[in-house]
Design an enzyme around this catalytic site. Structure first.
Site, mmCIF file in Angstrom:
data_model
loop_
_atom_site.group_PDB
_atom_site.id
_atom_site.type_symbol
_atom_site.label_atom_id
_atom_site.label_comp_id
_atom_site.label_asym_id
_atom_site.label_seq_id
_atom_site.Cartn_x
_atom_site.Cartn_y
_atom_site.Cartn_z
ATOM 1 C CB THR A 1 -0.953 0.025 1.225
ATOM 2 O OG1 THR A 1 -1.720 1.231 1.210
ATOM 3 C CG2 THR A 1 -0.201 -0.052 2.542
ATOM 4 C CE LYS B 1 -10.961 4.539 9.678
ATOM 5 N NZ LYS B 1 -9.964 5.069 8.743
ATOM 6 C CG ASP C 1 -9.371 -1.351 -4.154
ATOM 7 O OD1 ASP C 1 -8.586 -0.394 -4.156
ATOM 8 O OD2 ASP C 1 -10.333 -1.439 -4.936
HETATM 9 P P1 ITT Z 1 -3.461 2.037 -1.646
HETATM 10 O O1 ITT Z 1 -2.055 2.322 -2.041
HETATM 11 O O2 ITT Z 1 -3.558 1.005 -0.558
HETATM 12 O O3 ITT Z 1 -4.384 1.734 -2.821
HETATM 13 P P2 ITT Z 1 -5.176 4.358 -1.294
HETATM 14 O O4 ITT Z 1 -5.214 5.404 -0.206
HETATM 15 O O5 ITT Z 1 -5.124 4.806 -2.713
HETATM 16 O O6 ITT Z 1 -3.976 3.386 -0.930
HETATM 17 P P3 ITT Z 1 -7.716 2.938 -1.802
HETATM 18 O O7 ITT Z 1 -7.556 2.988 -3.280
HETATM 19 O O8 ITT Z 1 -8.154 1.659 -1.191
HETATM 20 O O9 ITT Z 1 -6.383 3.389 -1.053
HETATM 21 O O10 ITT Z 1 -8.693 4.024 -1.215
HETATM 22 C C1 ITT Z 1 -9.611 4.730 -1.919
HETATM 23 C C2 ITT Z 1 -9.779 6.101 -1.316
HETATM 24 O O11 ITT Z 1 -10.631 5.991 -0.201
HETATM 25 C C3 ITT Z 1 -8.473 6.754 -0.847
HETATM 26 O O12 ITT Z 1 -8.459 8.111 -1.227
HETATM 27 C C4 ITT Z 1 -8.515 6.635 0.649
HETATM 28 O O13 ITT Z 1 -7.941 7.769 1.276
HETATM 29 C C5 ITT Z 1 -10.005 6.548 0.936
HETATM 30 N N1 ITT Z 1 -10.204 5.664 2.074
HETATM 31 C C6 ITT Z 1 -9.948 4.332 2.118
HETATM 32 N N2 ITT Z 1 -10.155 3.859 3.351
HETATM 33 C C7 ITT Z 1 -10.537 4.917 4.095
HETATM 34 C C8 ITT Z 1 -10.855 5.084 5.451
HETATM 35 O O14 ITT Z 1 -10.785 4.081 6.316
HETATM 36 N N3 ITT Z 1 -11.199 6.295 5.878
HETATM 37 C C9 ITT Z 1 -11.255 7.323 5.033
HETATM 38 N N4 ITT Z 1 -10.942 7.278 3.753
HETATM 39 C C10 ITT Z 1 -10.587 6.074 3.275
#
Ligand code: ITT
Length: 184
Positions: A7, A162, A65
């Protein structure tokens, strides 16, 4: 055992450590960019990334994801959450929701683990989009998401709080319990 979490997001790693420390598994962040395909579900995106990485990484690893699904916006940003966060951001979401009475939304997380085959664990939390940003904790959309039954946003909670209710917490709990059984 050491376990790589693929990640770019250190906030996700902090949340995951709380589940794996008690079972003696050390989770570490490994930043490897992988393709996030355009698909209708998080499961498809996660599994494609997992199999792509499996051809390039030795040993077991997992990824996560996630997405924020807003009912009044027909599930947007959903599978496009990362892109939307990077472009219009939280303020853009609040603007899209201006004057919208139905604030219902949920977060969903798919944790995908590779140990020679794919294992998927999912979690979901329902709540609502607040009218303004609140709190400084967490990451991503946390300042505008208030889980059902609480009067604080995820950004106003500790990581532990959380985790007990969040989408990722639920998926990680299922994964860590499964791993504990399967490491025996
Ligand atoms: P990866 O490298 O793990 O993909 P990412 O932050 O891009 O990191 P995702 O594609 O899974 O992760 O996340 C999609 C979006 O949703 C991303 O902008 C995150 O900041 C947000 N997100 C994911 N989980 C969240 C959470 O627990 N609380 C708030 N925002 C979240």
């Amino acid at each position: 055992m050491r376990l790589a979490f693929i990640t770019s997001n250190p906030g996700k790693v902090e949340e995951a450590r709380k589940y794996f420390e008690p079972i003696g598994v050390e989770v570490y962040q490994l930043k490897v960019e992988y393709p996030e395909i355009q698909a209708d579900t998080l499961e498809e995106v996660a599994e494609y990334g997992l199999r792509w990485l499996a051809e390039r990484i030795d040993g077991p690893f997992f990824l996560d994801d996630s997405g924020l699904f807003i009912e009044a916006l027909k599930g947007f940003p959903g599978v496009y959450s990362a892109y939307v966060y990077k472009t219009i951001g939280i303020d853009g979401i609040l603007r899209l929701m201006e004057g919208v009475a139905d604030r219902m939304a949920h977060f969903k997380s798919v944790v995908a683990y590779w140990d020679g085959e794919a294992h998927l664990f999912t979690g979901r939390v329902d709540g609502e989009i607040t009218r303004e940003k609140r709190g400084t904790g967490g990451f991503g959309f946390d300042p505008i998401f208030m889980p059902r039954g609480f009067d604080r946003t995820f950004a106003e909670m500790t990581t532990e709080e959380k985790n007990t209710i969040s989408h990722r917490g639920r998926a990680l709990k299922a994964f860590s319990e499964w791993l504990k059984e399967n490491l025996k």
